[in-house]
Design a protein around this motif. Sequence first.
Motif, mmCIF file in Angstrom:
data_model
loop_
_atom_site.group_PDB
_atom_site.id
_atom_site.type_symbol
_atom_site.label_atom_id
_atom_site.label_comp_id
_atom_site.label_asym_id
_atom_site.label_seq_id
_atom_site.Cartn_x
_atom_site.Cartn_y
_atom_site.Cartn_z
ATOM 1 N N ALA A 1 0.973 -1.694 0.170
ATOM 2 C CA ALA A 1 0.226 0.310 0.449
ATOM 3 C C ALA A 1 1.194 1.118 0.105
ATOM 4 O O ALA A 1 0.869 2.092 -0.928
ATOM 5 C CB ALA A 1 -0.763 0.007 1.461
ATOM 6 N N SER B 1 0.448 3.592 -3.099
ATOM 7 C CA SER B 1 0.920 5.490 -2.598
ATOM 8 C C SER B 1 1.391 6.380 -2.921
ATOM 9 O O SER B 1 1.557 7.908 -3.523
ATOM 10 C CB SER B 1 0.926 5.272 -1.197
ATOM 11 N N SER C 1 -7.155 8.839 -6.538
ATOM 12 C CA SER C 1 -8.141 8.480 -6.358
ATOM 13 C C SER C 1 -9.507 7.701 -6.927
ATOM 14 O O SER C 1 -9.946 7.195 -7.000
ATOM 15 C CB SER C 1 -8.741 9.202 -5.365
ATOM 16 N N GLY D 1 -10.523 3.839 -7.467
ATOM 17 C CA GLY D 1 -11.793 3.651 -6.395
ATOM 18 C C GLY D 1 -11.191 2.724 -5.250
ATOM 19 O O GLY D 1 -9.827 1.802 -5.859
ATOM 20 N N HIS D 2 -11.762 2.761 -4.699
ATOM 21 C CA HIS D 2 -11.721 1.675 -3.513
ATOM 22 C C HIS D 2 -10.997 -0.432 -4.431
ATOM 23 O O HIS D 2 -10.630 -1.158 -4.068
ATOM 24 C CB HIS D 2 -12.955 1.799 -2.010
ATOM 25 N N GLU D 3 -12.404 -0.182 -4.740
ATOM 26 C CA GLU D 3 -11.835 -1.943 -5.491
ATOM 27 C C GLU D 3 -10.720 -2.069 -6.251
ATOM 28 O O GLU D 3 -10.178 -2.872 -5.619
ATOM 29 C CB GLU D 3 -13.021 -2.599 -5.570
ATOM 30 N N THR D 4 -10.533 -1.448 -6.754
ATOM 31 C CA THR D 4 -8.722 -1.577 -7.766
ATOM 32 C C THR D 4 -7.845 -1.339 -6.997
ATOM 33 O O THR D 4 -7.011 -1.867 -6.999
ATOM 34 C CB THR D 4 -9.327 -0.003 -9.102
ATOM 35 N N ILE D 5 -7.844 -0.651 -6.252
ATOM 36 C CA ILE D 5 -6.813 -0.470 -5.260
ATOM 37 C C ILE D 5 -6.645 -1.453 -4.616
ATOM 38 O O ILE D 5 -5.184 -1.762 -4.009
ATOM 39 C CB ILE D 5 -7.067 1.647 -4.181
ATOM 40 N N GLN D 6 -7.520 -1.836 -3.478
ATOM 41 C CA GLN D 6 -7.161 -2.804 -2.695
ATOM 42 C C GLN D 6 -6.850 -4.094 -3.514
ATOM 43 O O GLN D 6 -6.328 -5.328 -3.325
ATOM 44 C CB GLN D 6 -8.809 -3.582 -2.153
ATOM 45 N N ARG D 7 -8.155 -4.621 -4.981
ATOM 46 C CA ARG D 7 -7.535 -4.997 -5.901
ATOM 47 C C ARG D 7 -5.801 -5.108 -6.174
ATOM 48 O O ARG D 7 -4.848 -6.592 -6.160
ATOM 49 C CB ARG D 7 -8.001 -5.333 -7.537
ATOM 50 N N CYS E 1 -3.099 -3.699 -4.290
ATOM 51 C CA CYS E 1 -2.536 -4.050 -2.825
ATOM 52 C C CYS E 1 -2.872 -5.350 -2.544
ATOM 53 O O CYS E 1 -1.451 -5.824 -2.122
ATOM 54 C CB CYS E 1 -3.285 -3.043 -2.138
#
Length: 265
Positions: free
Chosen positions: A149, A153, A162, A165-171, A173
């Motif tokens: 992460a 960043s 940003s 989106g949340h889902e792509t960032i989590q994928r 990571c």
Amino acid sequence: MTDSFVSYRKEFQEDQQSNKKPIVFLHGTNSNGNSSFGEIKKAFGGDRTVIIPDYAGCGDSELPSGTVTIEHLAEQIAAVIEDSSNIPVDLVGVSLGAVVAAVVAAEYPSLINKLILTAPWVTNNDPRHQLIFNTWLHLELNDKASAMAFGLSHALSTEFLSSLGHETIQRICSQPEEKEIERRIALGLTINIKNYLNKIDKETLIIGLSRDTLIPPYLVREVYKNVKNSAYKEINSGHAVQIEKPTEWIDVIKDFTFSTPMFSH
């Protein structure tokens, strides 16, 4: 040097002369050739032979035991160039790949035509650089999820990250790291290539990235000051310019590699 296996990809059109206008791309710390340049290579495949190594333990390549040095990585790349193509080649490096590319150009000048360095740095002496890389290394050794992460960043500009989106960032990571990344992060804390930069005699383009928080432009401009016959250009992008601003980066590389010499520094 301790022997190690280095993999690379070489791509060209079937109707194209096998080694026509070779261009070599070198990736950064936590990536491999395909993840960094899998899309980029399509923009060059029509009229270039594209060579993409996996070096320093990334992809299918190995790292030798013992301390990893920038000279060893440069030797890996020189061996790939000699094995894969008619020389000289245009050599493009990003981040750690740019540092490696600079040493290759200094130590193996017969292999290089033009040199493109994106987000390189000269030494590890900068206090902010030490803070960033020591934090990254500490996380890598103690909390790999947080290390991924943290790296992400600093790989992309704030707005671009940003926008994923949340889902792509989590994928992103949750993807596996390149093996032995901690040894390459540690290498980023031991680099001093100033003497190599002073030896480079190839036409060189140095690219800074305005939104880069890993290797900010002020560090990149220090490289520019130490390479004669060089030009400096800045792209409004975060560190992973090949992901964030691929078209602009490709255009800059093409303009430079197909131009006639017109500057000195």
